[in-house]
Design a protein around this motif. Structure first.
Motif, PDB file in Angstrom:
ATOM      1  N   ARG A   1       0.819  -1.223   0.000  1.00  0.00           N
ATOM      2  CA  ARG A   1       0.000   0.000   0.000  1.00  0.00           C
ATOM      3  C   ARG A   1       0.850   1.269   0.000  1.00  0.00           C
ATOM      4  O   ARG A   1       0.317   2.356   0.125  1.00  0.00           O
ATOM      5  CB  ARG A   1      -0.933  -0.029   1.204  1.00  0.00           C
ATOM      6  CG  ARG A   1      -2.006  -1.111   1.122  1.00  0.00           C
ATOM      7  CD  ARG A   1      -2.803  -1.136   2.411  1.00  0.00           C
ATOM      8  NE  ARG A   1      -3.947  -2.010   2.359  1.00  0.00           N
ATOM      9  CZ  ARG A   1      -3.943  -3.289   2.721  1.00  0.00           C
ATOM     10  NH1 ARG A   1      -2.828  -3.859   3.136  1.00  0.00           N
ATOM     11  NH2 ARG A   1      -5.047  -4.009   2.690  1.00  0.00           N
TER      12      ARG A   1
ATOM     13  N   LEU B   1       2.871   2.527   2.286  1.00  0.00           N
ATOM     14  CA  LEU B   1       2.620   3.266   3.520  1.00  0.00           C
ATOM     15  C   LEU B   1       3.889   3.642   4.271  1.00  0.00           C
ATOM     16  O   LEU B   1       3.819   4.403   5.233  1.00  0.00           O
ATOM     17  CB  LEU B   1       1.701   2.446   4.438  1.00  0.00           C
ATOM     18  CG  LEU B   1       0.316   2.139   3.876  1.00  0.00           C
ATOM     19  CD1 LEU B   1      -0.465   1.267   4.847  1.00  0.00           C
ATOM     20  CD2 LEU B   1      -0.434   3.416   3.545  1.00  0.00           C
TER      21      LEU B   1
ATOM     22  N   ARG C   1       4.600   7.242   5.486  1.00  0.00           N
ATOM     23  CA  ARG C   1       3.348   7.815   5.972  1.00  0.00           C
ATOM     24  C   ARG C   1       3.069   7.344   7.396  1.00  0.00           C
ATOM     25  O   ARG C   1       2.533   8.078   8.222  1.00  0.00           O
ATOM     26  CB  ARG C   1       2.211   7.404   5.045  1.00  0.00           C
ATOM     27  CG  ARG C   1       0.909   8.032   5.380  1.00  0.00           C
ATOM     28  CD  ARG C   1      -0.121   7.814   4.305  1.00  0.00           C
ATOM     29  NE  ARG C   1      -1.411   8.277   4.779  1.00  0.00           N
ATOM     30  CZ  ARG C   1      -2.553   7.938   4.236  1.00  0.00           C
ATOM     31  NH1 ARG C   1      -2.581   7.173   3.179  1.00  0.00           N
ATOM     32  NH2 ARG C   1      -3.684   8.385   4.737  1.00  0.00           N
TER      33      ARG C   1
ATOM     34  N   ASP D   1      -6.578  -1.004   7.014  1.00  0.00           N
ATOM     35  CA  ASP D   1      -7.640  -0.340   6.250  1.00  0.00           C
ATOM     36  C   ASP D   1      -8.590   0.479   7.120  1.00  0.00           C
ATOM     37  O   ASP D   1      -8.888   1.626   6.797  1.00  0.00           O
ATOM     38  CB  ASP D   1      -8.447  -1.369   5.455  1.00  0.00           C
ATOM     39  CG  ASP D   1      -7.633  -2.027   4.368  1.00  0.00           C
ATOM     40  OD1 ASP D   1      -6.627  -1.434   3.912  1.00  0.00           O
ATOM     41  OD2 ASP D   1      -7.994  -3.149   3.956  1.00  0.00           O
TER      42      ASP D   1
ATOM     43  N   LEU E   1      -5.887   3.808   7.788  1.00  0.00           N
ATOM     44  CA  LEU E   1      -6.359   4.568   6.631  1.00  0.00           C
ATOM     45  C   LEU E   1      -7.753   5.154   6.829  1.00  0.00           C
ATOM     46  O   LEU E   1      -8.076   6.176   6.240  1.00  0.00           O
ATOM     47  CB  LEU E   1      -6.321   3.697   5.377  1.00  0.00           C
ATOM     48  CG  LEU E   1      -4.930   3.194   4.991  1.00  0.00           C
ATOM     49  CD1 LEU E   1      -5.013   2.243   3.802  1.00  0.00           C
ATOM     50  CD2 LEU E   1      -3.994   4.356   4.696  1.00  0.00           C
TER      51      LEU E   1
ATOM     52  N   ASP F   1      -9.203   5.818  10.003  1.00  0.00           N
ATOM     53  CA  ASP F   1      -9.335   6.528  11.284  1.00  0.00           C
ATOM     54  C   ASP F   1     -10.418   5.970  12.202  1.00  0.00           C
ATOM     55  O   ASP F   1     -10.984   6.689  13.021  1.00  0.00           O
ATOM     56  CB  ASP F   1      -9.588   8.025  11.064  1.00  0.00           C
ATOM     57  CG  ASP F   1      -8.366   8.736  10.536  1.00  0.00           C
ATOM     58  OD1 ASP F   1      -7.241   8.344  10.905  1.00  0.00           O
ATOM     59  OD2 ASP F   1      -8.528   9.686   9.739  1.00  0.00           O
TER      60      ASP F   1
END
Length: 82
Positions: free
Chosen positions: A19, A21, A24, A63, A67, A69
């Motif tokens: 993904r 990530l 991030r 997910d 991603l 929250d």
């Protein structure tokens, strides 16, 4: 490691790579976090701890929580326990 922590770690590393990530989010490995019913996953800055995580739970944590929250309620360990 006896509870499958290595498998969970590898699944997170794979999910982060797939993904894109890394950068991030930071993924780090640690020893015991307290309660002995692991493997555990701790998400900061929220301070949400997940217990008895399996590699099949990783996608939901990534997910829904990272991603989306929204913490994954079915896996959460109450904060007063840890």
């Amino acid at each position: 490691m006896q509870s499958g922590a290595t498998e969970v770690w590898e699944e997170f590393a794979y999910a982060f790579q797939q993904r894109n990530l890394n950068g991030r989010f930071a993924l780090s490995n640690t020893g015991c976090l307290g309660p002995c019913n692991g493997p555990h996953v701790l998400v900061y800055p929220e301070g949400v701890m997940y217990a008895k995580v399996t590699k099949d739970d990783v996608a939901a944590i990534v997910d829904e929580h990272l991603l989306g929250d929204k913490p994954v309620a079915r896996l959460q360990l109450p904060q007063e326990i840890w």
